[in-house]
Design a protein around this motif. Structure first.
Motif, mmCIF file in Angstrom:
data_model
loop_
_atom_site.group_PDB
_atom_site.id
_atom_site.type_symbol
_atom_site.label_atom_id
_atom_site.label_comp_id
_atom_site.label_asym_id
_atom_site.label_seq_id
_atom_site.Cartn_x
_atom_site.Cartn_y
_atom_site.Cartn_z
ATOM 1 N N GLY A 1 1.994 1.791 -3.436
ATOM 2 C CA GLY A 1 1.034 2.447 -4.238
ATOM 3 C C GLY A 1 0.856 3.922 -3.785
ATOM 4 O O GLY A 1 0.643 4.744 -4.848
ATOM 5 N N GLU A 2 0.777 4.288 -2.766
ATOM 6 C CA GLU A 2 0.906 5.641 -2.204
ATOM 7 C C GLU A 2 1.937 6.494 -2.809
ATOM 8 O O GLU A 2 1.618 7.670 -3.412
ATOM 9 C CB GLU A 2 0.551 5.901 -0.737
ATOM 10 N N ILE A 3 2.990 6.064 -2.603
ATOM 11 C CA ILE A 3 4.117 6.794 -3.118
ATOM 12 C C ILE A 3 3.924 7.131 -4.489
ATOM 13 O O ILE A 3 4.327 8.099 -5.230
ATOM 14 C CB ILE A 3 5.377 6.140 -2.737
ATOM 15 N N THR A 4 3.755 5.894 -5.362
ATOM 16 C CA THR A 4 3.418 5.906 -6.838
ATOM 17 C C THR A 4 2.471 7.058 -7.138
ATOM 18 O O THR A 4 2.620 7.938 -8.019
ATOM 19 C CB THR A 4 3.207 4.689 -7.388
ATOM 20 N N ARG A 5 1.451 7.199 -6.265
ATOM 21 C CA ARG A 5 0.216 8.200 -6.684
ATOM 22 C C ARG A 5 0.669 9.695 -6.207
ATOM 23 O O ARG A 5 0.447 10.471 -7.093
ATOM 24 C CB ARG A 5 -0.743 7.732 -5.819
ATOM 25 N N GLN A 6 1.514 9.587 -5.211
ATOM 26 C CA GLN A 6 2.016 10.859 -5.074
ATOM 27 C C GLN A 6 3.166 11.528 -6.006
ATOM 28 O O GLN A 6 3.085 12.667 -6.337
ATOM 29 C CB GLN A 6 2.640 11.002 -3.592
ATOM 30 N N ARG B 1 0.955 -1.269 0.101
ATOM 31 C CA ARG B 1 -0.092 0.128 0.016
ATOM 32 C C ARG B 1 0.874 1.272 -0.159
ATOM 33 O O ARG B 1 0.776 2.167 -0.691
ATOM 34 C CB ARG B 1 -1.023 -0.042 1.237
ATOM 35 N N LEU B 2 1.900 1.100 0.644
ATOM 36 C CA LEU B 2 2.846 2.455 0.788
ATOM 37 C C LEU B 2 3.624 2.858 -0.415
ATOM 38 O O LEU B 2 3.500 3.736 -1.038
ATOM 39 C CB LEU B 2 3.949 2.023 1.920
ATOM 40 N N GLN C 1 1.187 12.747 -8.866
ATOM 41 C CA GLN C 1 0.577 14.206 -8.534
ATOM 42 C C GLN C 1 1.675 15.264 -8.501
ATOM 43 O O GLN C 1 1.528 16.238 -8.968
ATOM 44 C CB GLN C 1 0.005 14.129 -6.941
#
Length: 127
Positions: A13-18, A10-11, A21
């Protein structure tokens, strides 16, 4: 009470999303701010590129261990090792421009100043 470590998948994935952005924001920023962001991203010690390089190198160490145990093909370890080495070389190449980016990003924009003259782009490769 301590907080449990975040789920690594999940981390990631979140880093990739950020990162997506950040790229979207970067494309919209005025030049001075964009230069500041780029300088921060490319900082070899505390920047995104240095962090990704460290992450890939860590993955390479893991893959080597797994390849030695027979759990991963050796090609996976070799590919990760090459990627880590290439990223490290890129970081070194970009590090020589860190001061320029920081200097340009730190100067306030002046409206009365003469605009910079465009420079011819020259492709050079050093390795």
């Amino acid at each position: 009470m301590t907080h449990p470590a975040p789920d690594p998948v999940r981390l990631a994935g979140e880093i990739t999303r950020q990162l997506g952005q950040l790229a979207d924001h970067l494309s919209q920023l005025p030049p001075r701010e964009a230069t500041q962001v780029i300088a921060r991203i490319l900082d070899p010690d505390n920047g995104v590129l240095g962090g990704i390089t460290h992450l890939v190198a860590t993955g390479s160490v893991f893959a080597k261990d797994q390849a030695e145990r027979g759990a991963l093909p050796a090609e996976v370890w070799l590919a990760l090792g090459r990627a880590a080495n290439e990223l490290h070389d890129i970081t070194l190449d970009l590090d020589e421009h860190k001061d320029t980016l920081q200097r340009i990003g730190a100067h306030p924009a002046t409206t009365a100043a003469k605009p910079p003259a465009p420079a011819p782009l020259v492709v050079r490769r050093r390795r």
